[in-house]
Design an enzyme around this catalytic site. Structure first.
Site, PDB file in Angstrom:
ATOM      1  N   GLU A 175      20.513  52.431 -48.171  1.00  0.00           N
ATOM      2  CA  GLU A 175      21.903  52.108 -48.560  1.00  0.00           C
ATOM      3  C   GLU A 175      22.290  52.793 -49.871  1.00  0.00           C
ATOM      4  O   GLU A 175      22.661  52.149 -50.856  1.00  0.00           O
ATOM      5  CB  GLU A 175      22.074  50.589 -48.647  1.00  0.00           C
ATOM      6  CG  GLU A 175      21.847  49.902 -47.312  1.00  0.00           C
ATOM      7  CD  GLU A 175      22.164  48.416 -47.296  1.00  0.00           C
ATOM      8  OE1 GLU A 175      22.073  47.769 -48.347  1.00  0.00           O
ATOM      9  OE2 GLU A 175      22.526  47.899 -46.215  1.00  0.00           O
ATOM     10  N   GLU A 370      19.555  48.763 -39.376  1.00  0.00           N
ATOM     11  CA  GLU A 370      19.634  47.353 -39.774  1.00  0.00           C
ATOM     12  C   GLU A 370      20.811  46.705 -39.070  1.00  0.00           C
ATOM     13  O   GLU A 370      21.933  47.229 -39.111  1.00  0.00           O
ATOM     14  CB  GLU A 370      19.860  47.198 -41.286  1.00  0.00           C
ATOM     15  CG  GLU A 370      18.640  47.400 -42.123  1.00  0.00           C
ATOM     16  CD  GLU A 370      18.862  47.060 -43.586  1.00  0.00           C
ATOM     17  OE1 GLU A 370      19.644  46.127 -43.884  1.00  0.00           O
ATOM     18  OE2 GLU A 370      18.255  47.742 -44.416  1.00  0.00           O
TER      19      GLU A 370
HETATM   20  C1  BG6 Z   1      20.872  45.249 -46.410  1.00  0.00           C
HETATM   21  C2  BG6 Z   1      19.601  45.607 -47.157  1.00  0.00           C
HETATM   22  O1  BG6 Z   1      21.940  45.382 -47.260  1.00  0.00           O
HETATM   23  O2  BG6 Z   1      21.046  43.943 -45.995  1.00  0.00           O
HETATM   24  C3  BG6 Z   1      18.444  44.660 -46.915  1.00  0.00           C
HETATM   25  O3  BG6 Z   1      19.201  46.928 -46.890  1.00  0.00           O
HETATM   26  C4  BG6 Z   1      18.956  43.251 -46.869  1.00  0.00           C
HETATM   27  O4  BG6 Z   1      17.474  44.890 -47.903  1.00  0.00           O
HETATM   28  C5  BG6 Z   1      19.937  43.125 -45.716  1.00  0.00           C
HETATM   29  O5  BG6 Z   1      17.955  42.296 -46.774  1.00  0.00           O
HETATM   30  C6  BG6 Z   1      20.459  41.725 -45.460  1.00  0.00           C
HETATM   31  O6  BG6 Z   1      20.980  41.184 -46.637  1.00  0.00           O
HETATM   32  P1  BG6 Z   1      20.469  39.786 -47.180  1.00  0.00           P
HETATM   33  O7  BG6 Z   1      21.182  39.594 -48.452  1.00  0.00           O
HETATM   34  O8  BG6 Z   1      20.833  38.800 -46.146  1.00  0.00           O
HETATM   35  O9  BG6 Z   1      19.001  39.929 -47.331  1.00  0.00           O
END
Ligand code: BG6
Length: 478
Positions: A175, A370
């Site tokens: 990111e 993701e």
């Molecule tokens: C993304 C990141 O922004 O979102 C991860 O690359 C992160 O590291 C994921 O865990 C989900 O966000 P969160 O705050 O629910 O962990």
């Protein structure tokens, strides 16, 4: 609908959120190791010095360090084709600026990659995922300084050579566009700055340093092994205009340009886009470049574009509208969408829109690295965990992903975020769970670390087995 043969189904993680062993095997502290736990309503703190009696969730996390064989076996059981993990940079270079790497750290990842191979799982490695060695923060204020580029390239040189025959797919920065927002200074750049210092100038300059580092890594990686596939990774922010008011339309376009395209353009096309000039001028940003930077960017374009997608947002030129609270963005509420318990607006069709939008612009292979649903899970008395809500979220997103492929998008793979429960990056909680595999650990760090399969485990196994025939859901099955 099936995905093409060789489609990379799998799951995604990051070292600082699941590995633990924060000071084992010669590892040094990373930026993430200096962040306390938190909750949805009380934010994590950055402590420049470790405090006694304070809980730091990354220190043990879910102890993949001690459980990697067991965990990889479970991923293998689900049929993962790929597994996304990051290398903890400070396991290889404890302070970040040493000249020689830490052999014990390198050996750990040898073991992990060998274990993955044994289970027929292709590693997908993020080189830097929100875990800058804290030594680089102390010495240089992280990516605010250009010196960090050399440290990063040295680290890449070591891991590319070491894992030349074990890893094919790499992502240079997780990111990378997180540096476009104030929240990203420490998370993405290891930069300590108070509200006054945390300026656009600071962050966009740091971003430039990461662009140069990424481009140099791509060129270096291809030299070390021409078969490497090296990608960028963008937090894709899909922003709809609130109305057909041209002001809203223009705002949404601007948002797409600055939040998404700026980074994508530099990493995929090898130069800053035309709209950057005006944006920089109007925001008092003056990027300091060295001779040769533009050529470095051109010579280091990525092989594929990967991104995270969790939600869509709505932007409005009207400042008086109700805000939708997510963890990164405070934008307008979308009345057509439901939200997760953490306020993230659930929008599977936004994934289709995003895939089309990105592919139209770049025409290189894409990968969703993701996507997932953070929720509270309950272990029933019989030990089972019914997570239909997660299955629904994933199913609906996979369906839209398949629609995008029908639209003509060239998609390489899909790795569901947090395939095993891990620490939330945004809040530092364990309670916000994403996994197919439950880990017995709570927000205060208590628990046995026992792994338990959730209902979604079998479901995802079926998805992979049928290469994406996702119509089967848990209720169909019962
Ligand atoms: C993304 C990141 O922004 O979102 C991860 O690359 C992160 O590291 C994921 O865990 C989900 O966000 P969160 O705050 O629910 O962990």
């Amino acid at each position: 609908m099936k995905m093409k043969d060789g489609f990379l189904w799998g799951g995604a993680t990051a070292a600082n959120q699941f590995e633990g062993g924060w000071n084992k095997g010669g590892k040094g502290p990373s930026s993430a190791d200096m962040m306390t736990g938190g909750t949805h309503t009380s934010p994590r703190r950055i402590t420049p010095i470790l405090e006694e009696d304070t809980y730091y969730p990354s220190h043990e996390a879910i102890d993949f360090y001690g459980h990697y064989k067991e965990d990889i076996k479970m991923f293998g059981e689900m049929g993962f084709k790929t597994f996304r993990l990051s290398i903890a940079w400070s396991r290889i270079f404890p302070k970040g600026y040493e000249l020689e790497p830490n052999e014990e750290g390198l050996k750990f990842y040898d073991n992990v990659f060998d274990e993955l191979r044994k289970n027929n799982i292709e590693p997908l490695v993020t080189i830097s995922h929100y875990e800058t060695p804290f030594g680089l923060t102390q010495k240089y204020n992280g990516w605010a300084s250009r010196e960090v580029i050399e440290c990063y390239v040295r680290y890449c040189d070591v891991i590319f050579k070491r894992y030349k025959n074990k890893v094919k797919y790499w992502l240079t920065f997780n990111e990378i566009n997180i540096l476009t927002i104030p929240f990203g200074a420490f998370l993405g750049g290891g930069i300590i700055a108070d509200d006054k210092e945390n300026t656009n100038q600071l962050r966009f300059q740091a971003l430039h340093h990461q662009f140069i580092a990424s481009a140099r890594a791509v060129k270096l990686g291809h030299k070390i092994n021409p078969n490497f596939k090296i990608g960028c990774m963008i937090a894709y922010m899909c922003s709809y205009p609130n109305t057909c008011n041209p002001d809203d339309i223009l705002l949404a376009q601007k948002k797409d340009q600055i939040s998404n395209m700026l980074c994508g353009d530099v990493q995929v096309r090898g130069c800053y886009p035309c709209f950057a000039k005006r944006f920089f001028e109007e925001n008092g940003i003056r990027i300091v470049m060295e001779d040769g930077d533009q050529k470095i960017l051109k010579d280091g374009i990525v092989d594929f574009y990967s991104f995270s997608y969790y939600m869509s947002t709505v932007v409005s030129a009207d400042q008086n509208l109700e805000i939708a609270k997510g963890n990164l963005l405070n934008e307008v509420k979308n009345p057509y969408l439901e939200t997760s318990d953490w306020g993230w607006q659930i929008d599977p069709k936004g994934l289709r829109w995003s895939l089309n939008n990105i592919y139209d612009r770049y025409q290189i292979p894409l990968m969703v690295v993701e996507n997932g649903f953070g929720a509270v899970d309950t272990v029933k008395e019989d030990g089972s965990i019914n997570d239909d809500y997660r299955i629904n979220y994933l199913k609906n997103h996979i369906i839209q992903m398949e629609e995008a492929v029908k639209d003509g998008v060239n998609l390489m793979g899909y790795t569901m975020w947090g395939c095993i429960d891990l620490v939330s990056a945004g809040t530092g909680e364990m309670k916000k769970r994403y996994g197919f595999i439950y880990v017995d650990k709570d927000n205060d760090g208590k628990g046995t670390l026992k792994r338990i399969k959730k209902d979604s485990f079998e479901w995802y196994k079926n998805v992979i087995e049928t290469n994406g025939e996702v119509a089967l859901n848990i209720t169909d099955k019962k």
